[in-house]
Scaffold this active site. Structure first.
Site, short mmCIF file in Angstrom:
data_model
loop_
_atom_site.label_atom_id
_atom_site.label_comp_id
_atom_site.label_asym_id
_atom_site.label_seq_id
_atom_site.Cartn_x
_atom_site.Cartn_y
_atom_site.Cartn_z
CE1 TYR A 143 14.86 -10.38 -6.37
CE2 TYR A 143 16.87 -9.94 -7.59
CZ TYR A 143 15.69 -9.50 -7.05
OH TYR A 143 15.33 -8.18 -7.18
CE1 TYR A 201 24.37 -9.72 -3.38
CE2 TYR A 201 22.92 -7.92 -4.07
CZ TYR A 201 23.69 -9.03 -4.38
OH TYR A 201 23.80 -9.43 -5.67
CG HIS A 202 21.73 -4.07 -2.59
ND1 HIS A 202 21.14 -4.53 -1.44
CD2 HIS A 202 21.01 -4.57 -3.62
CE1 HIS A 202 20.11 -5.28 -1.75
NE2 HIS A 202 20.00 -5.34 -3.06
CE LYS A 238 22.82 3.69 -15.18
NZ LYS A 238 22.98 2.38 -15.83
CG ASP A 272 20.27 0.23 -15.59
OD1 ASP A 272 20.27 -0.48 -14.57
OD2 ASP A 272 21.22 0.29 -16.38
CG HIS A 314 22.72 -2.31 -12.83
ND1 HIS A 314 21.47 -2.61 -13.29
CD2 HIS A 314 23.09 -3.34 -12.04
CE1 HIS A 314 21.10 -3.78 -12.80
NE2 HIS A 314 22.06 -4.24 -12.03
C1 B12 Z 1 26.57 -4.99 -9.40
C2 B12 Z 1 25.22 -5.41 -9.91
C3 B12 Z 1 24.12 -4.87 -9.26
C4 B12 Z 1 24.22 -3.85 -8.14
C5 B12 Z 1 24.38 -2.46 -8.78
C6 B12 Z 1 25.18 -1.48 -7.96
C7 B12 Z 1 25.42 -0.21 -8.69
N1 B12 Z 1 25.20 0.91 -8.03
O1 B12 Z 1 25.81 -0.21 -9.83
C8 B12 Z 1 22.88 -4.08 -7.43
C9 B12 Z 1 23.08 -5.16 -6.40
C10 B12 Z 1 22.28 -2.87 -6.78
C11 B12 Z 1 22.04 -4.64 -8.57
C12 B12 Z 1 20.68 -4.60 -8.58
C13 B12 Z 1 19.89 -5.13 -9.59
N2 B12 Z 1 20.32 -5.86 -10.63
CO1 B12 Z 1 22.19 -6.14 -11.05
N3 B12 Z 1 23.94 -6.67 -11.46
C14 B12 Z 1 25.09 -6.32 -10.98
C15 B12 Z 1 26.21 -7.12 -11.66
C16 B12 Z 1 26.56 -8.25 -10.75
C17 B12 Z 1 27.47 -6.36 -11.99
C18 B12 Z 1 27.31 -5.04 -12.71
C19 B12 Z 1 28.48 -4.15 -12.43
O2 B12 Z 1 28.38 -3.19 -11.71
N4 B12 Z 1 29.68 -4.48 -12.96
C20 B12 Z 1 30.88 -3.68 -12.77
C21 B12 Z 1 30.91 -2.57 -13.80
C22 B12 Z 1 32.17 -1.76 -13.69
O3 B12 Z 1 30.83 -3.19 -15.02
P1 B12 Z 1 29.79 -2.80 -16.19
O4 B12 Z 1 28.74 -1.90 -15.71
O5 B12 Z 1 29.45 -3.98 -16.95
O6 B12 Z 1 30.75 -1.86 -17.08
C23 B12 Z 1 31.78 -2.37 -17.87
C24 B12 Z 1 31.37 -2.54 -19.32
O7 B12 Z 1 30.05 -3.01 -19.46
C25 B12 Z 1 31.57 -1.19 -19.90
N5 B12 Z 1 30.58 -0.13 -19.73
C26 B12 Z 1 29.50 -0.05 -18.94
N6 B12 Z 1 28.89 1.14 -19.07
C27 B12 Z 1 29.58 1.84 -19.96
C28 B12 Z 1 29.41 3.10 -20.48
C29 B12 Z 1 30.31 3.59 -21.40
C30 B12 Z 1 30.14 4.96 -21.91
C31 B12 Z 1 31.38 2.79 -21.84
C32 B12 Z 1 32.33 3.30 -22.83
C33 B12 Z 1 31.56 1.51 -21.33
C34 B12 Z 1 30.67 1.05 -20.39
O8 B12 Z 1 32.72 -0.76 -19.25
C35 B12 Z 1 32.82 -1.28 -17.93
C36 B12 Z 1 34.21 -1.73 -17.71
O9 B12 Z 1 34.40 -3.07 -17.87
C37 B12 Z 1 25.49 -7.60 -12.95
C38 B12 Z 1 25.97 -8.92 -13.50
C39 B12 Z 1 27.41 -8.85 -13.98
N7 B12 Z 1 28.28 -9.61 -13.37
O10 B12 Z 1 27.72 -8.08 -14.86
C40 B12 Z 1 24.02 -7.67 -12.49
C41 B12 Z 1 22.91 -7.40 -13.49
C42 B12 Z 1 23.29 -6.27 -14.37
N8 B12 Z 1 21.78 -7.04 -12.65
C43 B12 Z 1 20.64 -7.43 -13.09
C44 B12 Z 1 19.39 -7.16 -12.47
C45 B12 Z 1 18.19 -7.83 -13.08
C46 B12 Z 1 19.27 -6.35 -11.34
C47 B12 Z 1 17.95 -5.88 -10.72
C48 B12 Z 1 17.15 -5.13 -11.75
C49 B12 Z 1 17.16 -7.04 -10.12
C50 B12 Z 1 15.77 -6.68 -9.73
N9 B12 Z 1 14.81 -7.25 -10.40
O11 B12 Z 1 15.56 -5.91 -8.85
C51 B12 Z 1 18.41 -5.00 -9.54
C52 B12 Z 1 17.87 -3.58 -9.57
C53 B12 Z 1 18.80 -2.54 -10.06
C54 B12 Z 1 18.18 -1.30 -10.65
N10 B12 Z 1 17.72 -0.35 -9.88
O12 B12 Z 1 18.15 -1.16 -11.83
C55 B12 Z 1 20.78 -8.23 -14.36
C56 B12 Z 1 20.32 -7.50 -15.62
C57 B12 Z 1 19.65 -8.47 -16.58
C58 B12 Z 1 19.57 -8.04 -18.00
N11 B12 Z 1 20.18 -6.98 -18.45
O13 B12 Z 1 18.95 -8.75 -18.74
C59 B12 Z 1 22.31 -8.62 -14.31
C60 B12 Z 1 22.95 -8.80 -15.66
C61 B12 Z 1 22.41 -9.91 -13.48
C62 B12 Z 1 21.63 -11.06 -14.09
N12 B12 Z 1 22.27 -11.87 -14.90
O14 B12 Z 1 20.47 -11.22 -13.83
N13 B12 Z 1 22.81 -5.19 -9.52
#
Ligand code: B12
Ligand SMILES: Nc1nc2c(ncn2[C@@H]2O[C@H](COP(=O)(O)OP(=O)(O)O)[C@@H](O)[C@H]2O)c(=O)[nH]1
Ligand SMILES: [Mg+2]
Lengths: 331, 661
Positions: free
Chosen positions: B14, B168-169, B536, B540, B542
């Site tokens: 991808y 998947y999603h 948010k 984005d 996510h």
């Molecule tokens: C799950 C996921 C998705 C899911 C999202 C589902 C959803 N409803 O959230 C799906 C499959 C839909 C998705 C899609 C896409 N994704 Co995505 N996704 C991920 C993934 C694997 C995990 C993110 C996640 O949910 N983690 C679990 C949550 C709980 O963790 P978190 O958000 O990081 O939050 C933690 C901390 O960051 C922090 N935190 C986060 N927010 C906040 C806010 C506050 C206030 C505080 C205090 C703390 C905090 O606390 C949390 C606890 O640990 C990441 C990679 C990764 N492993 O991190 C890629 C990732 C974020 N995705 C990415 C991309 C590119 C996409 C797409 C844009 C791809 C595309 N071109 O279409 C699409 C489109 C999404 C869109 N519309 O924007 C990239 C972003 C690249 C970048 N930033 O440079 C990543 C990093 C993957 C990669 N390496 O390419 N994705």
């Protein structure tokens, strides 16, 4: 109505609120929500300063969860913005839990076009009281009324639980789910008694909405209304598709005119203020405490005479009175 | 090597970024390395129907995918890649009809026709509302667009998969295997029921359409269970085809699906461990012949750090090639037929999924269960459970909540050099090239095509033929979408968070109780309850992080305002003001944090709200975190901060310190 306000911070803030400055309004809302005793006087001064300042309509929007109240407000906002009116919305959230935590997420339904400078939305967690509206709801609406052309309060309620909203609004809209019940159920729930306008929502889903309106109309002819001189409007529409919104806005205007011309508006406001004071005292001192108030200190009499004081000020004054009486009881 | 090896699955990666030209170069080099299909990642403006110069596109152009604004972009993307020979998967949904139109118009420019095309448009809106977030139009209009694409391609592009139903999603948003099965099936049923309403669709056509519906599944680290999930889905799909749609042709009843393995479980801590996770997950969907995927995409080891570089993607590609060409797994019949363990697990998943599917159908189907937030609420709940289990240690994640002891990884020694950084000039260059395109096209023709499009949409006729004409006439992505937005309106899906959090009653851990007491204490010092806005910004989608932060904040006793995804900085500042919050938490994972977070901070200052502290979380590389802090952000969190309770405790610290008397 008021002469040049004195030059203290509360009055400066009140003046900014009445000018419609949204940052100041927000600060003022925070201030009256502050429950530290040392800040109480400032809050009262603020509320006194805006009391009676504005005659903007106060509209309640009530109904069961999921009936479409928030969606309807979004549609109303769009309609009112076209008419260039500024709008304040108070969304009361019922979901607070034991820990005091609450998720106030209804804003998502306000479409982005509605989020211009003429729209203000504050959510409140309905805490403190069992099911009823907390004191702060009325006070917040007082402040918002001073700032906008029209204010709405969204509360969850079915039937008798509307009673609390009635005290803080001029017009009450009940948003009904189509096919939410037959006539008997509406009557049992006491739904027919309070609202001034019924909006049967989700007409896009088919015939049920029309049937529900017919039932409501039939029920209203049976009487048992708070204001027997006014026959509530029963409208049917779709908040989602913005159908029936113009009619609803017209119905609001029409009810407001009725309140004005019949004198019912003043009566409602006065009795609403008294009821709020009574509720507050009831919460603080119970029935026993309330019964200590007699003569000129009878709630209705006292509130009726002091039309320039805020509800909160009056509640505090009478509260002091009750404490004195209670002290005398003990002595 | 055995003579009768099965053919391997389609091997894809991808990808897409910066510009059509840069992505074309990447695709060609991937193909040269032995990749057998293409999978296009579009940038968020393209996915949500905005041209690159739209105000909402600021900071997002070319970031997480390739920007495609018009036919010349599309042509450039596939330069020297003959479309009649390529199998292309396009992750495009709300604007799928448009991107497919551009693709067909490009194929025609290459001298081919739509009939020759093979590939997939994702085109699954239900899961956009539930998880992925690039929805635009309301459900009803979206279902119409989908069904028209299905009706069009079945005759004009018979080898094209017009829709890829995605579970998947859902897993990426926290779904359990049962939820994945049930909601994907409910979704497919809502599409097929809709298609069947069309009078022109007779039984024979319905059977062909059923056979063209493909699926896109996830495969997590519990790979035995995941294999059984695939088997269960295969059975359920055939069952639905037979019982609900009266289909008897066995070929049509076969579940066809592609897989991308789980990314949610890939970690920022000890990121090299992800290499192993990815390989095991790939094994789960290839090992058993009966449950083998038709195409596979693997994420990269640095998934949780940021976008993968070509080398990172190459490693994932090689993983697939080793599996397909070195191991012996393609040499055997199904290894698990007759295994009573596999059979039992499959049967269990199947029966629980059937029940959950029935619950959704009884409610009125997938669309109703989107609008009333039922499915979304269930997903948020499952995700809350998952994160609680990680916090408590009940669910072991190696390197995260266990075995954290580590030596410095040589893979990340380079700091921010261990991910792909999109050149900041990409956005400007794309805007310039878009302007040049607008100047050189025949604007009369473009306007005529737009009027025709408008008339057609209003008339209710199929949108595909006029869209293909519009593509040829030089209409842009933003213009096409604008016409539809004006007619259909826009829709914001429910967040499901309030209901999910209300139902999340559970024994609070001692840690949670401790934070609750602190929240009470600070609240009484503040005079009112601690109130937080979770925002948010940008396009984005996510939402996971924001949702879970919101649920946890409420759990520890805060008042939480959460308005869902895709808000402008201005809207967030307005909310903060109206709601009178004590702190703002922004969540952003799309890579546009530098532009958008700084914008929020500046607008707050201008609105006189500069004293409200801002914390940020998401995918924020270390250097950027420093930059954000310089701009005034108090704290920055990334995926390695898995302990949500601890994050809450620190938020209380921030508010408490600021309000110390
Ligand atoms: C799950 C996921 C998705 C899911 C999202 C589902 C959803 N409803 O959230 C799906 C499959 C839909 C998705 C899609 C896409 N994704 Co995505 N996704 C991920 C993934 C694997 C995990 C993110 C996640 O949910 N983690 C679990 C949550 C709980 O963790 P978190 O958000 O990081 O939050 C933690 C901390 O960051 C922090 N935190 C986060 N927010 C906040 C806010 C506050 C206030 C505080 C205090 C703390 C905090 O606390 C949390 C606890 O640990 C990441 C990679 C990764 N492993 O991190 C890629 C990732 C974020 N995705 C990415 C991309 C590119 C996409 C797409 C844009 C791809 C595309 N071109 O279409 C699409 C489109 C999404 C869109 N519309 O924007 C990239 C972003 C690249 C970048 N930033 O440079 C990543 C990093 C993957 C990669 N390496 O390419 N994705
Ligand atoms: N079909 C239809 N659905 C509606 C309508 N109004 C609201 N809804 C839906 O009903 C649900 C609840 O709406 P909401 O405004 O949040 O209701 P509230 O709880 O009363 O504020 C949401 O899924 C809305 O999309 C309408 O007019 N027609
Ligand atoms: Mg609501």
């Amino acid at each position: 109505m008021q002469s040049e306000p004195p030059n203290d911070p509360e009055h400066a803030l009140a003046a900014a609120v009445t000018r419609g400055d949204l940052g100041s309004l927000s600060e003022a809302l925070n201030q009256i929500d502050d429950d530290r005793p040392e800040n109480r006087e400032a809050a009262l001064a603020l509320l006194d300063a805006i009391e009676g300042h504005s005659r903007s309509p106060r509209i309640g929007v009530t109904g069961a969860p999921g009936a479409g109240k928030s969606t309807l407000l979004d549609a109303l906002v769009a309609g009112l913005r076209e008419r260039d009116r500024s709008i304040g919305i108070l969304a009361v959230d019922p979901s607070s839990q034991r820990t005091g935590g609450a998720l106030l997420g209804d804003r998502m339904r306000l479409s982005s076009s509605a989020r211009d400078s003429g729209v203000f939305l504050r959510s409140l967690a309905a805490r403190d009281q069992l099911g009823g509206l907390s004191e702060i709801t009325g006070a917040s609406l007082d402040l918002m009324q001073a700032a906008f052309d029209i204010v709405f309060v969204e509360t969850v309620g079915v039937g008798q639980s509307e009673a609390g909203v009635i005290d803080i609004v001029d017009s009450l809209i009940f948003v009904a789910q189509p096919a939410s019940g037959d006539l008997i159920q509406f009557m049992k729930a006491g739904i027919l008694e309070w609202p001034d306008i019924f909006f049967v929502n989700k007409s896009d889903l088919g015939d049920a909405a029309r049937r529900t309106s017919a039932e409501l109309k039939a029920g209203l002819q049976l009487g048992g209304r708070r204001d027997p001189d006014y026959t509530p409007k029963v409208l049917c529409g779709s908040a989602r598709d913005a159908l029936g919104i113009d009619e609803l806005l017209e119905a609001i205007d029409e009810h407001q005119q009725y309140l004005e011309s019949s004198g019912q508006g003043d009566i409602r406001r006065t009795s609403g203020r008294a009821a709020r004071v009574r509720n507050t005292l009831m919460t603080r001192f119970g029935r026993y405490g309330l019964e200590r108030l007699t003569g000129p200190f009878e709630v209705e009499t006292y509130v009726g005479e002091k039309s320039h004081s805020s509800v909160e000020r009056l509640a505090d004054e009478l509260g002091l009175r009750i404490m004195k009486e209670l002290g005398r009881d003990v002595a | 090597m055995s003579p009768n090896r099965d053919r391997p699955w389609l091997i894809r990666t991808y990808s897409g970024h910066s510009s059509a030209r840069a992505s074309n170069a990447l695709y060609r080099s991937n193909l040269a390395k032995g990749q057998t299909g293409l999978s296009v990642a579009f940038d968020l403006p393209t996915q949500t129907g905005y041209d690159s110069d739209h105000p909402l596109a600021r900071g997002e152009v070319g970031k997480v995918g390739v920007p495609i604004s018009h036919i010349d972009d599309m042509e450039c993307l596939f330069q020297e890649i003959p479309l009649d020979k390529m199998n292309t998967s396009m992750t495009i949904n709300a604007t799928a009809a448009w991107l497919l139109s551009l693709y067909i118009a490009t194929a025609e420019r290459q001298g081919s026709t739509s009939v020759a095309l093979t590939g997939t448009t994702q085109n699954d809106i239900v899961k956009e509302y539930l998880s992925r977030g690039t929805f635009v139009f309301p459900p009803e209009a979206s279902m119409r667009l989908t069904s028209e694409m299905v009706a069009y391609t079945v005759d004009h592009a018979p080898r094209w998969n017009p829709i890829n139903i995605c579970s998947y999603h859902l897993q990426e948003a926290g779904a359990t295997p049962v939820q994945e099965i049930a909601y994907a099936m409910a979704n497919a049923i809502s599409v097929l029921d809709r298609v069947r309403e069309n009078e022109e669709v007779d039984d024979e056509t319905l059977s062909r359409i059923f056979g063209r519906i493909s699926f896109f599944l996830n495969a997590g680290i519990r790979f035995v269970e995941e294999m059984c999930k695939c088997r269960a889905m295969t059975r359920l799909w055939a069952e639905i085809g037979r019982d609900r749609y009266g289909i008897s042709d066995e070929k049509m009843l076969r579940l066809r699906y592609g897989v991308q393995v789980n990314s949610l479980g890939l970690t920022e801590a000890q990121p090299e461990n992800n290499i192993v996770r990815i390989a095991l997950e790939a094994l789960g969907v290839t090992l058993s012949k009966r449950a083998r995927t038709r195409s596979l995409q693997l994420p990269a080891w640095n998934e949780a750090l940021g976008l993968p570089r070509p080398w990172d993607q190459q490693l994932s590609l090689r993983t697939q090639q080793i599996l397909a060409y070195e191991t012996d797994l393609l040499e055997y019949e199904d290894l698990f037929d007759g295994s009573h363990v596999v059979e039992k697990l499959t049967a269990e998943l199947l029966s629980t999924a059937r029940e959950e599917l029935q619950t959704v159908l009884d409610m009125g189907g997938a669309v109703v269960a989107v609008e009333n937030a039922y499915m979304k609420q269930r997903l948020v709940e499952s995700h809350t459970k998952r994160l609680r289990a990680i916090e408590s240690g009940e669910l072991v994640v190696v390197g995260v909540n266990e075995y954290q002891e580590t030596v410095e990884s040589p893979l990340v020694e380079g700091g921010s050099e261990s991910i792909l950084k999109v050149d900041e000039s990409a956005e400007r260059e794309q805007i310039e090239s878009l302007e040049a395109f607008r100047n050189r096209r025949n604007s009369d023709e473009a306007s005529r095509a737009l009027r025709l499009l408008e008339d057609t949409v209003k008339s209710g006729a199929n949108i595909m033929p006029v869209s293909i004409e519009a593509a040829k006439a030089g209409v842009t992505t933003g213009e096409w979408s604008e016409v539809l937005r004006n007619i259909f309106g826009e829709y914001r899906a429910p967040t499901g968070v309030a209901a999910a959090s209300a139902s999340s009653g559970h024994e609070a851990s001692a840690e949670v109780e401790r934070v609750r007491a602190r929240v009470d204490d600070v609240s009484s010092r503040l005079g009112r309850r601690l109130k937080i806005l979770v925002g948010k910004p940008g396009l984005d989608g996510h939402s996971n992080g924001a949702e879970q932060i919101a649920v946890k904040a409420r759990d520890v006793g805060m008042e939480v305002v959460y308005d869902g995804i895709r808000l402008t900085p201005q809207e967030i500042v307005q909310s903060a003001r109206d709601e009178g919050v004590h702190i703002i938490g922004l969540s952003i994972l799309s890579g546009s944090h530098c532009v958008l977070v700084v914008d929020v901070v500046e607008q707050l200052r201008r609105a006189g709200l500069g004293e409200i502290p801002v914390v940020v979380g998401g995918i924020i590389p270390g250097d950027d975190a420093e930059e954000l802090k310089k701009a005034g952000v108090v704290r920055v969190y990334t995926p390695k901060d898995f302990d949500l309770t601890r994050i809450m405790s620190e938020i209380v610290d921030v508010v408490s310190e600021l309000n110390a008397v």
